[in-house]
Design an enzyme around this catalytic site. Sequence first.
Site, PDB file in Angstrom:
ATOM      1  CB  SER A 142      -1.088  -0.051   1.171  1.00 30.62           C
ATOM      2  OG  SER A 142      -1.439   1.245   1.449  1.00 30.62           O
ATOM      3  CE1 TYR A 156      -3.626  -2.102   5.127  1.00 26.41           C
ATOM      4  CE2 TYR A 156      -3.448   0.234   4.651  1.00 26.41           C
ATOM      5  CZ  TYR A 156      -3.764  -1.236   4.072  1.00 26.41           C
ATOM      6  OH  TYR A 156      -3.768  -1.349   2.686  1.00 26.41           O
TER       7      TYR A 156
HETATM    8  P1  NAP Z   1     -11.277  -5.996   0.531  1.00 27.62           P
HETATM    9  O1  NAP Z   1     -12.229  -5.393  -0.673  1.00 27.62           O
HETATM   10  O2  NAP Z   1     -11.862  -5.914   1.853  1.00 27.62           O
HETATM   11  O3  NAP Z   1     -10.952  -7.494   0.216  1.00 27.62           O
HETATM   12  C1  NAP Z   1     -10.330  -8.196   0.972  1.00 27.62           C
HETATM   13  C2  NAP Z   1      -9.980  -9.586   0.890  1.00 27.62           C
HETATM   14  O4  NAP Z   1      -9.245 -10.332   1.600  1.00 27.62           O
HETATM   15  C3  NAP Z   1     -11.582 -10.470   0.643  1.00 27.62           C
HETATM   16  O5  NAP Z   1     -11.264 -11.397  -0.405  1.00 27.62           O
HETATM   17  C4  NAP Z   1     -11.418 -11.288   2.265  1.00 27.62           C
HETATM   18  O6  NAP Z   1     -12.014 -12.452   1.958  1.00 27.62           O
HETATM   19  C5  NAP Z   1      -9.686 -11.484   2.239  1.00 27.62           C
HETATM   20  N1  NAP Z   1      -9.390 -11.543   3.547  1.00 27.62           N
HETATM   21  C6  NAP Z   1      -9.679 -10.624   4.663  1.00 27.62           C
HETATM   22  N2  NAP Z   1      -8.952 -11.143   5.808  1.00 27.62           N
HETATM   23  C7  NAP Z   1      -8.487 -12.505   5.273  1.00 27.62           C
HETATM   24  C8  NAP Z   1      -7.785 -13.303   6.096  1.00 27.62           C
HETATM   25  N3  NAP Z   1      -7.519 -13.361   7.252  1.00 27.62           N
HETATM   26  N4  NAP Z   1      -7.360 -14.236   5.562  1.00 27.62           N
HETATM   27  C9  NAP Z   1      -7.467 -14.498   4.056  1.00 27.62           C
HETATM   28  N5  NAP Z   1      -8.089 -13.648   3.409  1.00 27.62           N
HETATM   29  C10 NAP Z   1      -8.582 -12.552   3.850  1.00 27.62           C
HETATM   30  O7  NAP Z   1      -9.736  -5.348   0.222  1.00 27.62           O
HETATM   31  P2  NAP Z   1      -9.108  -4.668  -1.026  1.00 27.62           P
HETATM   32  O8  NAP Z   1      -9.303  -3.346  -1.018  1.00 27.62           O
HETATM   33  O9  NAP Z   1      -9.350  -5.431  -2.262  1.00 27.62           O
HETATM   34  O10 NAP Z   1      -7.612  -5.007  -0.527  1.00 27.62           O
HETATM   35  C11 NAP Z   1      -6.816  -5.827  -1.101  1.00 27.62           C
HETATM   36  C12 NAP Z   1      -5.295  -5.875  -0.670  1.00 27.62           C
HETATM   37  O11 NAP Z   1      -4.925  -4.413  -1.232  1.00 27.62           O
HETATM   38  C13 NAP Z   1      -5.176  -5.610   1.005  1.00 27.62           C
HETATM   39  O12 NAP Z   1      -3.861  -6.139   1.095  1.00 27.62           O
HETATM   40  C14 NAP Z   1      -5.206  -4.108   1.104  1.00 27.62           C
HETATM   41  O13 NAP Z   1      -4.245  -3.740   2.103  1.00 27.62           O
HETATM   42  C15 NAP Z   1      -4.741  -3.333  -0.293  1.00 27.62           C
HETATM   43  N6  NAP Z   1      -4.860  -2.088  -0.428  1.00 27.62           N
HETATM   44  C16 NAP Z   1      -6.154  -1.619  -0.807  1.00 27.62           C
HETATM   45  C17 NAP Z   1      -6.219  -0.423  -1.041  1.00 27.62           C
HETATM   46  C18 NAP Z   1      -7.637   0.060  -1.133  1.00 27.62           C
HETATM   47  O14 NAP Z   1      -7.594   1.462  -1.211  1.00 27.62           O
HETATM   48  N7  NAP Z   1      -8.550  -0.460  -1.508  1.00 27.62           N
HETATM   49  C19 NAP Z   1      -5.222   0.622  -0.932  1.00 27.62           C
HETATM   50  C20 NAP Z   1      -4.095  -0.044  -0.902  1.00 27.62           C
HETATM   51  C21 NAP Z   1      -3.725  -1.347  -0.605  1.00 27.62           C
HETATM   52  P3  NAP Z   1     -13.559 -12.674   2.792  1.00 27.62           P
HETATM   53  O15 NAP Z   1     -14.371 -11.458   2.122  1.00 27.62           O
HETATM   54  O16 NAP Z   1     -13.796 -13.985   2.385  1.00 27.62           O
HETATM   55  O17 NAP Z   1     -13.339 -12.343   4.266  1.00 27.62           O
END
Ligand code: NAP
Length: 247
Positions: A142, A156
Amino acid sequence: MPVLLVTGASRGIGASIARRAAAAGYDVALTYADDREAALRVAADVEAAGRRALVIRADVAREDHVVAAFEEVDRTFGTLDAIAINAGITGRFGRVEDLDAETLQRVLAVNVVGAFLCAREAVRRMSTQRGGSGGAIVVVSSRAAGLGSPGEYVHYAASKAAVDTMTLGLAKEVSREGIRVNAVAPGLIDTEIHARGGRPERVAQIAPTVPLGRIGTPDEVADAVLWLLSDAASYITGAIVPVSGGR
Ligand code: NAP
């Protein structure tokens, strides 16, 4: 066909990686933590693209789950060529002075311990020193790691700084073993992660401050991940690529 494992692929960025990977010709193993129905929908999209899909429930913070997930990939596909270490959580938003130890431990367990466990299992299979054929690892970090995220979630941001360092070190550690290790650092991306951390209004508030003037899409992150996994990035390892609209 090459095989890709994507963690946290039931929605958001992970789901986009799974779909884009299928379009690029990968068979896809996708993990989820809680939402099996959502993961099955993503798997159906992978299969609709003509590729094989394997859905696995795995909490990446649990070593037994991670080991079992990789063993299921072994049994089903017999190979692992690429992994996107994507599963991650923010924990509750707030200042450090209000942080509780439980939130801190859970965020570090999922984002840092989980990333290390997945990287370990991938290297054990891919390393030419262990009889593997090489491979590519991409970690979803991130931009928070560089920004620090004051007032929002310093815990985070710190967890993502840890995976950045894992990326740099591991890339060098396995560079002569046929494995490239890189990361993407997304900025503000349109997923449920903000609402799940308790701040659904965050996206609308911050979007105007992004140099490109808008929030990013999960597909824009997925495209960078697929590029880093591909041979088009054959001379790139240890890189942390911002996908952040200039933020
Ligand atoms: P999201 O929509 O909340 O999706 C998170 C995913 O991770 C879901 O598939 C969830 O599965 C899974 N998950 C959560 N806890 C878990 C665990 N303990 N073990 C295995 N799987 C788990 O998040 P996202 O925004 O797509 O984020 C994906 C990645 O991108 C993360 O690493 C996040 O930090 C990074 N990121 C996101 C952003 C942003 O603005 N969105 C920015 C920078 C970085 P379930 O639904 O089945 O629980």
